[in-house]
Design an enzyme around this catalytic site. Structure first.
Site, PDB file in Angstrom:
ATOM      1  N   GLY A   8      43.391 -96.421 -35.125  1.00  0.00           N
ATOM      2  CA  GLY A   8      44.738 -96.426 -34.529  1.00  0.00           C
ATOM      3  C   GLY A   8      45.206 -97.837 -34.235  1.00  0.00           C
ATOM      4  O   GLY A   8      45.896 -98.095 -33.247  1.00  0.00           O
ATOM      5  N   LEU A  10      47.359 -99.873 -35.422  1.00  0.00           N
ATOM      6  CA  LEU A  10      48.749-100.351 -35.516  1.00  0.00           C
ATOM      7  C   LEU A  10      49.598 -99.886 -34.340  1.00  0.00           C
ATOM      8  O   LEU A  10      50.806-100.122 -34.296  1.00  0.00           O
ATOM      9  CB  LEU A  10      49.387 -99.875 -36.832  1.00  0.00           C
ATOM     10  CG  LEU A  10      48.676-100.334 -38.100  1.00  0.00           C
ATOM     11  CD1 LEU A  10      49.452 -99.901 -39.332  1.00  0.00           C
ATOM     12  CD2 LEU A  10      48.484-101.844 -38.111  1.00  0.00           C
ATOM     13  N   GLN A  12      50.568 -99.337 -30.043  1.00  0.00           N
ATOM     14  CA  GLN A  12      50.965-100.273 -28.983  1.00  0.00           C
ATOM     15  C   GLN A  12      49.784-101.130 -28.530  1.00  0.00           C
ATOM     16  O   GLN A  12      49.907-102.348 -28.367  1.00  0.00           O
ATOM     17  CB  GLN A  12      51.544 -99.501 -27.781  1.00  0.00           C
ATOM     18  CG  GLN A  12      52.133-100.402 -26.712  1.00  0.00           C
ATOM     19  CD  GLN A  12      52.463 -99.685 -25.409  1.00  0.00           C
ATOM     20  OE1 GLN A  12      52.126 -98.505 -25.229  1.00  0.00           O
ATOM     21  NE2 GLN A  12      53.107-100.385 -24.494  1.00  0.00           N
ATOM     22  N   ASP A  34      44.180 -97.495 -39.716  1.00  0.00           N
ATOM     23  CA  ASP A  34      45.224 -96.599 -39.199  1.00  0.00           C
ATOM     24  C   ASP A  34      45.625 -95.662 -40.329  1.00  0.00           C
ATOM     25  O   ASP A  34      45.162 -95.823 -41.467  1.00  0.00           O
ATOM     26  CB  ASP A  34      46.439 -97.411 -38.697  1.00  0.00           C
ATOM     27  CG  ASP A  34      47.242 -96.671 -37.625  1.00  0.00           C
ATOM     28  OD1 ASP A  34      47.792 -95.597 -37.942  1.00  0.00           O
ATOM     29  OD2 ASP A  34      47.317 -97.156 -36.485  1.00  0.00           O
ATOM     30  N   ILE A  35      46.514 -94.694 -40.005  1.00  0.00           N
ATOM     31  CA  ILE A  35      47.047 -93.827 -41.070  1.00  0.00           C
ATOM     32  C   ILE A  35      48.403 -94.333 -41.566  1.00  0.00           C
ATOM     33  O   ILE A  35      49.103 -93.633 -42.278  1.00  0.00           O
ATOM     34  CB  ILE A  35      47.192 -92.349 -40.621  1.00  0.00           C
ATOM     35  CG1 ILE A  35      47.898 -92.269 -39.269  1.00  0.00           C
ATOM     36  CG2 ILE A  35      45.871 -91.642 -40.624  1.00  0.00           C
ATOM     37  CD1 ILE A  35      48.359 -90.868 -38.910  1.00  0.00           C
ATOM     38  N   TYR A 142      47.829 -83.236 -23.972  1.00  0.00           N
ATOM     39  CA  TYR A 142      47.304 -84.604 -23.945  1.00  0.00           C
ATOM     40  C   TYR A 142      46.204 -84.718 -22.885  1.00  0.00           C
ATOM     41  O   TYR A 142      45.100 -85.211 -23.158  1.00  0.00           O
ATOM     42  CB  TYR A 142      48.451 -85.572 -23.646  1.00  0.00           C
ATOM     43  CG  TYR A 142      48.049 -87.027 -23.602  1.00  0.00           C
ATOM     44  CD1 TYR A 142      47.609 -87.691 -24.744  1.00  0.00           C
ATOM     45  CD2 TYR A 142      48.133 -87.750 -22.405  1.00  0.00           C
ATOM     46  CE1 TYR A 142      47.260 -89.031 -24.700  1.00  0.00           C
ATOM     47  CE2 TYR A 142      47.799 -89.093 -22.362  1.00  0.00           C
ATOM     48  CZ  TYR A 142      47.354 -89.731 -23.509  1.00  0.00           C
ATOM     49  OH  TYR A 142      47.011 -91.060 -23.464  1.00  0.00           O
ATOM     50  N   LYS A 146      42.304 -85.421 -23.486  1.00  0.00           N
ATOM     51  CA  LYS A 146      41.685 -86.662 -22.981  1.00  0.00           C
ATOM     52  C   LYS A 146      40.515 -86.348 -22.039  1.00  0.00           C
ATOM     53  O   LYS A 146      39.493 -87.044 -22.047  1.00  0.00           O
ATOM     54  CB  LYS A 146      42.738 -87.514 -22.263  1.00  0.00           C
ATOM     55  CG  LYS A 146      43.655 -88.258 -23.210  1.00  0.00           C
ATOM     56  CD  LYS A 146      42.918 -89.450 -23.818  1.00  0.00           C
ATOM     57  CE  LYS A 146      43.606 -89.975 -25.033  1.00  0.00           C
ATOM     58  NZ  LYS A 146      42.855 -91.037 -25.704  1.00  0.00           N
TER      59      LYS A 146
HETATM   60  P1  NAD Z   1      50.122 -95.394 -30.134  1.00  0.00           P
HETATM   61  O1  NAD Z   1      50.719 -94.037 -30.280  1.00  0.00           O
HETATM   62  O2  NAD Z   1      51.008 -96.559 -29.992  1.00  0.00           O
HETATM   63  O3  NAD Z   1      49.137 -95.682 -31.357  1.00  0.00           O
HETATM   64  C1  NAD Z   1      48.262 -94.700 -31.844  1.00  0.00           C
HETATM   65  C2  NAD Z   1      47.941 -95.043 -33.283  1.00  0.00           C
HETATM   66  O4  NAD Z   1      47.095 -94.016 -33.791  1.00  0.00           O
HETATM   67  C3  NAD Z   1      49.187 -95.089 -34.177  1.00  0.00           C
HETATM   68  O5  NAD Z   1      49.268 -96.330 -34.850  1.00  0.00           O
HETATM   69  C4  NAD Z   1      48.982 -93.933 -35.144  1.00  0.00           C
HETATM   70  O6  NAD Z   1      49.475 -94.202 -36.459  1.00  0.00           O
HETATM   71  C5  NAD Z   1      47.473 -93.771 -35.123  1.00  0.00           C
HETATM   72  N1  NAD Z   1      47.034 -92.429 -35.498  1.00  0.00           N
HETATM   73  C6  NAD Z   1      47.602 -91.244 -35.193  1.00  0.00           C
HETATM   74  N2  NAD Z   1      46.914 -90.241 -35.767  1.00  0.00           N
HETATM   75  C7  NAD Z   1      45.878 -90.808 -36.435  1.00  0.00           C
HETATM   76  C8  NAD Z   1      44.821 -90.310 -37.220  1.00  0.00           C
HETATM   77  N3  NAD Z   1      44.703 -88.995 -37.467  1.00  0.00           N
HETATM   78  N4  NAD Z   1      43.918 -91.175 -37.727  1.00  0.00           N
HETATM   79  C9  NAD Z   1      44.035 -92.521 -37.498  1.00  0.00           C
HETATM   80  N5  NAD Z   1      45.040 -93.063 -36.781  1.00  0.00           N
HETATM   81  C10 NAD Z   1      45.944 -92.207 -36.255  1.00  0.00           C
HETATM   82  O7  NAD Z   1      49.092 -95.308 -28.928  1.00  0.00           O
HETATM   83  P2  NAD Z   1      48.581 -96.494 -27.975  1.00  0.00           P
HETATM   84  O8  NAD Z   1      49.545 -96.582 -26.854  1.00  0.00           O
HETATM   85  O9  NAD Z   1      48.231 -97.666 -28.759  1.00  0.00           O
HETATM   86  O10 NAD Z   1      47.287 -95.802 -27.383  1.00  0.00           O
HETATM   87  C11 NAD Z   1      45.994 -96.030 -27.896  1.00  0.00           C
HETATM   88  C12 NAD Z   1      45.013 -95.205 -27.086  1.00  0.00           C
HETATM   89  O11 NAD Z   1      45.116 -95.538 -25.703  1.00  0.00           O
HETATM   90  C13 NAD Z   1      45.241 -93.685 -27.169  1.00  0.00           C
HETATM   91  O12 NAD Z   1      44.001 -93.060 -27.187  1.00  0.00           O
HETATM   92  C14 NAD Z   1      45.971 -93.372 -25.894  1.00  0.00           C
HETATM   93  O13 NAD Z   1      45.720 -92.057 -25.472  1.00  0.00           O
HETATM   94  C15 NAD Z   1      45.364 -94.361 -24.928  1.00  0.00           C
HETATM   95  N6  NAD Z   1      46.259 -94.661 -23.804  1.00  0.00           N
HETATM   96  C16 NAD Z   1      47.431 -95.340 -24.009  1.00  0.00           C
HETATM   97  C17 NAD Z   1      48.271 -95.590 -22.913  1.00  0.00           C
HETATM   98  C18 NAD Z   1      49.569 -96.331 -23.085  1.00  0.00           C
HETATM   99  O14 NAD Z   1      50.347 -96.413 -22.120  1.00  0.00           O
HETATM  100  N7  NAD Z   1      49.860 -96.906 -24.230  1.00  0.00           N
HETATM  101  C19 NAD Z   1      47.903 -95.132 -21.645  1.00  0.00           C
HETATM  102  C20 NAD Z   1      46.719 -94.410 -21.497  1.00  0.00           C
HETATM  103  C21 NAD Z   1      45.880 -94.204 -22.576  1.00  0.00           C
HETATM  104  N1  SER Z   2      51.260 -93.953 -21.441  1.00  0.00           N
HETATM  105  C1  SER Z   2      50.578 -92.731 -21.738  1.00  0.00           C
HETATM  106  C2  SER Z   2      51.538 -91.598 -21.897  1.00  0.00           C
HETATM  107  O1  SER Z   2      52.555 -91.639 -21.230  1.00  0.00           O
HETATM  108  C3  SER Z   2      49.597 -92.402 -20.634  1.00  0.00           C
HETATM  109  O2  SER Z   2      48.442 -91.989 -21.203  1.00  0.00           O
HETATM  110  O3  SER Z   2      51.258 -90.694 -22.643  1.00  0.00           O
END
Ligand code: NAD
Ligand code: SER
Length: 319
Positions: A8, A10, A12, A34-35, A142, A146
């Site tokens: 994943g 690419l 945030q 990534d996908i 979600y 998680k």
């Molecule tokens: P995001 O949605 O920005 O990025 C997720 C990435 O996963 C995307 O680039 C997407 O293309 C890729 N993806 C989706 N399905 C896929 C698959 N089947 N195989 C491979 N790649 C795949 O998410 P993020 O904000 O970067 O979050 C990353 C991790 O951190 C996640 O596990 C999320 O639950 C966790 N998280 C994020 C936040 C936040 O605020 N950003 C908060 C809590 C937890």
């Molecule tokens: N920022 C994330 C969401 O809102 C928290 O895991 O899904």
């Protein structure tokens, strides 16, 4: 950490984590996957990239063998708001994908970082100073996925001795890559709309408080916990961590210190409002502070000042 796989990559978090890992450990030692294919040249040109769907266990095995991976940052997931529109996909990616990654970690004896979330908590969890160990009855797919992930990581650590580690991230704020469909995304949107149009329509109520963190602190947390002395980790897979807690009206006031004529109004989205209402207002992160020295640098003021400066530079290329 010698050969690192990021799934994943690419998203945030991944788009910034990969660049930081490459700076610290060497460009060729960090394999971004990534996908989607990378549009950003910095990530694409600075080291290896592989198209990898975490639901494809055979392809995961091939990548593990090809690059001799010893550490995985498993970021691929479907976030909270999108997860409510496509719960079946959220379960398959968030739990099925993690299961394949854990199996790969077991087979190739890898360390694994797994990011959990404030989404693991639910309406029966104490909302203020949410304890590290408390009631967890999430009501979103979600959150359910998680929490299942936290338990799976605990299981693999206890049953097979896999070095799994992780944190419960709050909402993350950043300017490099758009958030991927979460409930906390409003905070990032507000900055961009305030700078571009001096106006933002928020989908959460003005007084909805949530934990938040600026991306540089989140990146540091991921690297610090993976480098921490394992003997000191009691809560290996799911440390509460937070850096600030604010509501939309408090963030709007902080932005107004820099853009005095910024105006906010509200059109509440009942789905995301219900999700936010079921999450903590502020978490207790004392276990992370005690066990591996968690200590965020950015509070609301420092984050706001930096976001405004960096987004303005990006949008208008000022020096
Ligand atoms: P995001 O949605 O920005 O990025 C997720 C990435 O996963 C995307 O680039 C997407 O293309 C890729 N993806 C989706 N399905 C896929 C698959 N089947 N195989 C491979 N790649 C795949 O998410 P993020 O904000 O970067 O979050 C990353 C991790 O951190 C996640 O596990 C999320 O639950 C966790 N998280 C994020 C936040 C936040 O605020 N950003 C908060 C809590 C937890
Ligand atoms: N920022 C994330 C969401 O809102 C928290 O895991 O899904």
């Amino acid at each position: 950490m010698d050969r690192i796989l990021v799934t994943g990559a690419l998203g945030q978090i991944g788009s910034e984590l990969v660049i930081n890992l490459r700076k610290k450990y060497g460009d060729d030692r960090v394999i971004a996957t990534d996908i989607r294919m990378p549009a950003d040249t910095t990530l694409r040109d600075s080291g290896p990239f592989e198209f990898l769907d975490v639901q494809d266990e055979h392809h995961i095995t091939r990548v593990m063998q090809q690059y001799k991976i010893d550490t995985i940052f498993h970021l691929a997931a479907v976030l909270s708001a999108i997860g409510e529109t496509r719960p079946n996909i959220a379960w398959q990616v968030n739990v099925g994908g993690l299961y394949h990654i854990l199996e790969a970690a077991r087979q190739y004896k890898c360390a694994l970082f797994f990011p959990s979330s404030i989404g693991v908590f639910g309406p029966s969890t104490p909302v203020e100073d949410t304890p590290q160990d408390t009631i967890m009855r999430p009501e979103t797919m979600y959150g359910v996925s998680k929490l299942s992930g936290e338990l799976l990581c605990d299981y693999y650590q206890k049953r097979f001795g896999i070095d799994t580690r992780g944190v419960r991230f709050p909402g993350l704020i950043s300017y490099e890559t758009e958030p991927g469909g979460g409930t906390t995304d409003y905070a990032v949107e507000m900055f961009f709309e305030a700078i571009k149009h001096k106006k933002y329509t928020c989908y959460l109520k003005p007084d909805t408080s949530l934990d938040m963190m600026y991306m540089p602190d989140a990146i540091k947390a991921m690297i610090d916990i993976m480098e921490a002395d394992p003997q000191k980790l009691v809560h290996r897979n799911a440390f509460n961590i937070t850096a600030m807690s604010f509501s939309p009206e408090i963030l709007a006031a902080a932005i107004r210190d820099y853009i005095p004529d910024f105006v906010i109004d509200y059109e509440i989205d009942p789905v995301r409002q219900a999700i936010a209402d079921s999450w903590p207002d502020s978490m207790d992160d004392s276990a992370a502070r005690a066990e591996w020295g968690w200590n965020p640098k950015y509070g609301l003021e420092a984050m706001t000042s930096d976001m405004i400066e960096k987004i303005t530079k990006r949008l208008y290329r000022t020096t």
